[in-house]
Design a protein around this motif. Structure first.
Motif, PDB file in Angstrom:
ATOM      1  N   ALA A 153       0.689  -1.306  -0.021  1.00 41.34           N
ATOM      2  CA  ALA A 153      -0.036   0.102   0.101  1.00 41.34           C
ATOM      3  C   ALA A 153       0.828   1.268  -0.150  1.00 41.34           C
ATOM      4  O   ALA A 153       0.613   2.060  -0.712  1.00 41.34           O
ATOM      5  CB  ALA A 153      -1.076   0.181   1.322  1.00 41.34           C
ATOM      6  N   GLY A 154       1.952   1.024   0.799  1.00 42.93           N
ATOM      7  CA  GLY A 154       2.834   2.230   0.906  1.00 42.93           C
ATOM      8  C   GLY A 154       3.599   2.641  -0.547  1.00 42.93           C
ATOM      9  O   GLY A 154       3.706   3.856  -0.943  1.00 42.93           O
ATOM     10  N   LEU A 155       3.815   1.475  -1.212  1.00 35.90           N
ATOM     11  CA  LEU A 155       4.494   1.772  -2.706  1.00 35.90           C
ATOM     12  C   LEU A 155       3.499   2.097  -3.591  1.00 35.90           C
ATOM     13  O   LEU A 155       3.753   2.936  -4.371  1.00 35.90           O
ATOM     14  CB  LEU A 155       5.046   0.389  -2.896  1.00 35.90           C
ATOM     15  N   THR A 156       2.089   1.782  -3.591  1.00 30.95           N
ATOM     16  CA  THR A 156       1.251   2.182  -4.351  1.00 30.95           C
ATOM     17  C   THR A 156       1.004   3.677  -4.087  1.00 30.95           C
ATOM     18  O   THR A 156       0.948   4.548  -5.222  1.00 30.95           O
ATOM     19  CB  THR A 156      -0.171   1.540  -4.057  1.00 30.95           C
ATOM     20  N   PHE A 157       0.841   3.912  -2.781  1.00 30.77           N
ATOM     21  CA  PHE A 157       0.750   5.442  -2.378  1.00 30.77           C
ATOM     22  C   PHE A 157       1.901   6.380  -2.814  1.00 30.77           C
ATOM     23  O   PHE A 157       1.772   7.628  -3.554  1.00 30.77           O
ATOM     24  CB  PHE A 157       0.304   5.803  -1.016  1.00 30.77           C
ATOM     25  N   ALA A 158       3.086   5.752  -2.977  1.00 30.20           N
ATOM     26  CA  ALA A 158       4.282   6.427  -3.435  1.00 30.20           C
ATOM     27  C   ALA A 158       4.123   6.588  -4.813  1.00 30.20           C
ATOM     28  O   ALA A 158       4.760   7.622  -5.439  1.00 30.20           O
ATOM     29  CB  ALA A 158       5.475   5.808  -2.954  1.00 30.20           C
ATOM     30  N   ALA A 159       3.661   5.899  -5.569  1.00 24.08           N
ATOM     31  CA  ALA A 159       3.700   5.817  -7.063  1.00 24.08           C
ATOM     32  C   ALA A 159       2.629   6.988  -7.406  1.00 24.08           C
ATOM     33  O   ALA A 159       2.651   7.761  -8.542  1.00 24.08           O
ATOM     34  CB  ALA A 159       3.359   4.725  -7.703  1.00 24.08           C
ATOM     35  N   VAL A 160       1.540   6.752  -6.694  1.00 25.18           N
ATOM     36  CA  VAL A 160       0.459   7.625  -7.177  1.00 25.18           C
ATOM     37  C   VAL A 160       0.837   9.155  -6.887  1.00 25.18           C
ATOM     38  O   VAL A 160       0.176  10.133  -7.527  1.00 25.18           O
ATOM     39  CB  VAL A 160      -0.984   7.397  -6.431  1.00 25.18           C
ATOM     40  N   THR A 161       1.451   9.502  -5.814  1.00 28.71           N
ATOM     41  CA  THR A 161       1.738  10.810  -5.348  1.00 28.71           C
ATOM     42  C   THR A 161       3.135  11.397  -5.575  1.00 28.71           C
ATOM     43  O   THR A 161       3.398  12.541  -5.491  1.00 28.71           O
ATOM     44  CB  THR A 161       1.531  10.874  -3.721  1.00 28.71           C
ATOM     45  N   ASN A 162       3.936  10.507  -6.297  1.00 24.77           N
ATOM     46  CA  ASN A 162       5.244  10.771  -6.478  1.00 24.77           C
ATOM     47  C   ASN A 162       5.988  11.249  -5.396  1.00 24.77           C
ATOM     48  O   ASN A 162       6.886  12.300  -5.540  1.00 24.77           O
ATOM     49  CB  ASN A 162       5.254  11.802  -7.842  1.00 24.77           C
ATOM     50  N   THR A 163       5.747  10.801  -4.221  1.00 28.92           N
ATOM     51  CA  THR A 163       6.411  10.826  -3.089  1.00 28.92           C
ATOM     52  C   THR A 163       6.886   9.417  -2.571  1.00 28.92           C
ATOM     53  O   THR A 163       6.480   8.525  -2.829  1.00 28.92           O
ATOM     54  CB  THR A 163       5.854  11.744  -2.196  1.00 28.92           C
ATOM     55  N   ALA A 165       7.953   7.974   1.221  1.00 29.20           N
ATOM     56  CA  ALA A 165       8.136   7.963   2.846  1.00 29.20           C
ATOM     57  C   ALA A 165       9.343   7.299   3.113  1.00 29.20           C
ATOM     58  O   ALA A 165      10.385   7.672   3.890  1.00 29.20           O
ATOM     59  CB  ALA A 165       7.027   7.674   3.720  1.00 29.20           C
ATOM     60  N   MET A 166       9.280   5.939   2.686  1.00 29.05           N
ATOM     61  CA  MET A 166      10.730   5.115   2.839  1.00 29.05           C
ATOM     62  C   MET A 166      11.911   5.598   2.222  1.00 29.05           C
ATOM     63  O   MET A 166      12.924   5.792   3.006  1.00 29.05           O
ATOM     64  CB  MET A 166      10.446   3.781   2.336  1.00 29.05           C
ATOM     65  N   ALA A 171      17.155   8.439   3.212  1.00 24.71           N
ATOM     66  CA  ALA A 171      17.869   9.487   2.908  1.00 24.71           C
ATOM     67  C   ALA A 171      18.671  10.263   3.898  1.00 24.71           C
ATOM     68  O   ALA A 171      19.704  10.747   4.318  1.00 24.71           O
ATOM     69  CB  ALA A 171      17.121  10.794   2.007  1.00 24.71           C
ATOM     70  N   LYS A 172      17.967   9.941   5.257  1.00 24.73           N
ATOM     71  CA  LYS A 172      18.542  10.490   6.675  1.00 24.73           C
ATOM     72  C   LYS A 172      19.637   9.408   7.278  1.00 24.73           C
ATOM     73  O   LYS A 172      20.192   9.813   8.309  1.00 24.73           O
ATOM     74  CB  LYS A 172      17.397  10.807   7.500  1.00 24.73           C
ATOM     75  N   LEU A 173      19.796   8.258   6.510  1.00 25.11           N
ATOM     76  CA  LEU A 173      20.773   7.401   7.157  1.00 25.11           C
ATOM     77  C   LEU A 173      22.415   7.908   7.092  1.00 25.11           C
ATOM     78  O   LEU A 173      22.596   8.562   5.895  1.00 25.11           O
ATOM     79  CB  LEU A 173      20.664   5.979   6.481  1.00 25.11           C
ATOM     80  N   PRO A 174      22.919   7.603   7.964  1.00 24.89           N
ATOM     81  CA  PRO A 174      24.537   8.122   7.682  1.00 24.89           C
ATOM     82  C   PRO A 174      25.170   7.718   6.507  1.00 24.89           C
ATOM     83  O   PRO A 174      25.887   8.449   5.824  1.00 24.89           O
ATOM     84  CB  PRO A 174      25.114   7.493   8.964  1.00 24.89           C
ATOM     85  N   TYR A 175      24.736   6.620   5.841  1.00 26.05           N
ATOM     86  CA  TYR A 175      25.406   6.138   4.662  1.00 26.05           C
ATOM     87  C   TYR A 175      24.979   6.895   3.460  1.00 26.05           C
ATOM     88  O   TYR A 175      25.844   7.352   2.542  1.00 26.05           O
ATOM     89  CB  TYR A 175      24.719   4.637   4.328  1.00 26.05           C
ATOM     90  N   ASN A 176      23.793   7.747   3.494  1.00 31.45           N
ATOM     91  CA  ASN A 176      23.256   8.875   2.473  1.00 31.45           C
ATOM     92  C   ASN A 176      23.577   9.976   2.764  1.00 31.45           C
ATOM     93  O   ASN A 176      23.359  11.052   1.899  1.00 31.45           O
ATOM     94  CB  ASN A 176      21.738   8.618   2.425  1.00 31.45           C
ATOM     95  N   ARG A 177      24.115  10.520   4.119  1.00 31.99           N
ATOM     96  CA  ARG A 177      24.387  11.716   4.237  1.00 31.99           C
ATOM     97  C   ARG A 177      25.965  12.149   3.951  1.00 31.99           C
ATOM     98  O   ARG A 177      26.850  11.332   4.049  1.00 31.99           O
ATOM     99  CB  ARG A 177      24.191  11.952   5.689  1.00 31.99           C
ATOM    100  N   GLY A 178      26.205  13.206   3.761  1.00 33.64           N
ATOM    101  CA  GLY A 178      27.630  13.814   3.579  1.00 33.64           C
ATOM    102  C   GLY A 178      28.042  14.766   4.907  1.00 33.64           C
ATOM    103  O   GLY A 178      27.355  15.353   5.248  1.00 33.64           O
ATOM    104  N   ALA A 179      29.296  14.641   5.076  1.00 34.17           N
ATOM    105  CA  ALA A 179      29.699  15.688   6.186  1.00 34.17           C
ATOM    106  C   ALA A 179      29.630  17.104   5.669  1.00 34.17           C
ATOM    107  O   ALA A 179      29.600  18.115   6.405  1.00 34.17           O
ATOM    108  CB  ALA A 179      31.182  15.350   6.523  1.00 34.17           C
ATOM    109  N   SER A 180      29.687  17.236   4.131  1.00 36.07           N
ATOM    110  CA  SER A 180      29.837  18.764   3.801  1.00 36.07           C
ATOM    111  C   SER A 180      28.508  19.216   3.218  1.00 36.07           C
ATOM    112  O   SER A 180      28.273  20.030   2.403  1.00 36.07           O
ATOM    113  CB  SER A 180      30.690  18.936   2.622  1.00 36.07           C
ATOM    114  N   CYS A 181      27.406  18.445   3.980  1.00 44.29           N
ATOM    115  CA  CYS A 181      25.899  18.690   3.146  1.00 44.29           C
ATOM    116  C   CYS A 181      25.077  19.374   4.251  1.00 44.29           C
ATOM    117  O   CYS A 181      24.003  18.832   4.623  1.00 44.29           O
ATOM    118  CB  CYS A 181      25.341  17.556   2.616  1.00 44.29           C
TER     119      CYS A 181
END
Length: 195
Positions: A153-163, A165-166, A171-181
């Motif tokens: 249901a979440g993936l369907t909502f994401a497709a319909v709204t083009n957003t 949440a997952m 994107a907030k995980l340390p793997y995806n964050r940079g020190a200079s951002c």
């Protein structure tokens, strides 16, 4: 004109963006995560992740007085960024049609860095893993199948709204964050290059 055409942001194709960059008449903001940006980006572009852009649009708007082209992997996040910045009063915005993928497919120059998984691939891994594990575990605990239904249901909502949440959470995980951002660093880069 349909409603979707009325809200479609102004677009620029890779060839036109190349000309604008060569002329020095445009600023390119890449709204992907710092990890995605480190993997590959257009030379001379600035990494302003979408979540930071949404939170600090007024501060960023004060440092953007020229034409701006927004890019992401495929164009979806850049379209969201265009809505945010146009709502903050920045009038000369365009979105790179097809995003960085189209830029690379056109053979345009790209700065390569340490390879990392893009956000879309991470979402597919996490969502797929949760669905698989919940279905397998539902053999022993039947109610766990509803976790798979919730993810679907979440993936369907994401497709319909083009957003997604997952994706926003990942994107907030340390793997995806940079020190200079962070905002001061980005504003400093924008000021420095203006001088």
């Amino acid at each position: 004109m349909s409603t979707s055409e009325a809200v479609r942001p102004a677009a620029v194709d890779p060839a036109e963006l190349g000309e604008l960059l060569a002329a020095g008449t445009v600023r390119v903001l890449d709204v992907r995560t710092p990890a995605e940006f480190e993997t590959a980006h257009i030379p001379g572009s600035y990494n302003v992740p979408l979540d930071l852009l949404k939170e600090h649009r007024a501060e960023l708007r004060a440092h953007l007085d020229e034409d701006v082209v927004l890019i992401c992997r495929s164009g979806a996040r850049a379209g969201q960024a265009e809505q945010v910045l146009s709502g903050a009063g920045l009038p000369r915005l365009r979105v790179l049609t097809g995003g960085l993928l189209a830029w690379q497919n056109a053979g345009a120059p790209v700065t390569q860095g340490k390879p990392r998984w893009d956000l879309e691939r991470q979402v597919r891994l996490v969502a797929g893993s949760i669905v698989l594990l919940s279905i397998l575990a539902s053999i022993f605990v039947p109610g766990l199948k509803w976790i798979a239904a919730f993810i679907g249901a979440g993936l369907t909502f994401a497709a319909v709204t083009n957003t997604c949440a997952m994706g926003m959470m990942l994107a907030k995980l340390p793997y995806n964050r940079g020190a200079s951002c962070d905002l001061p660093t980005i504003v400093g880069q924008l000021r420095e290059d203006r001088a």
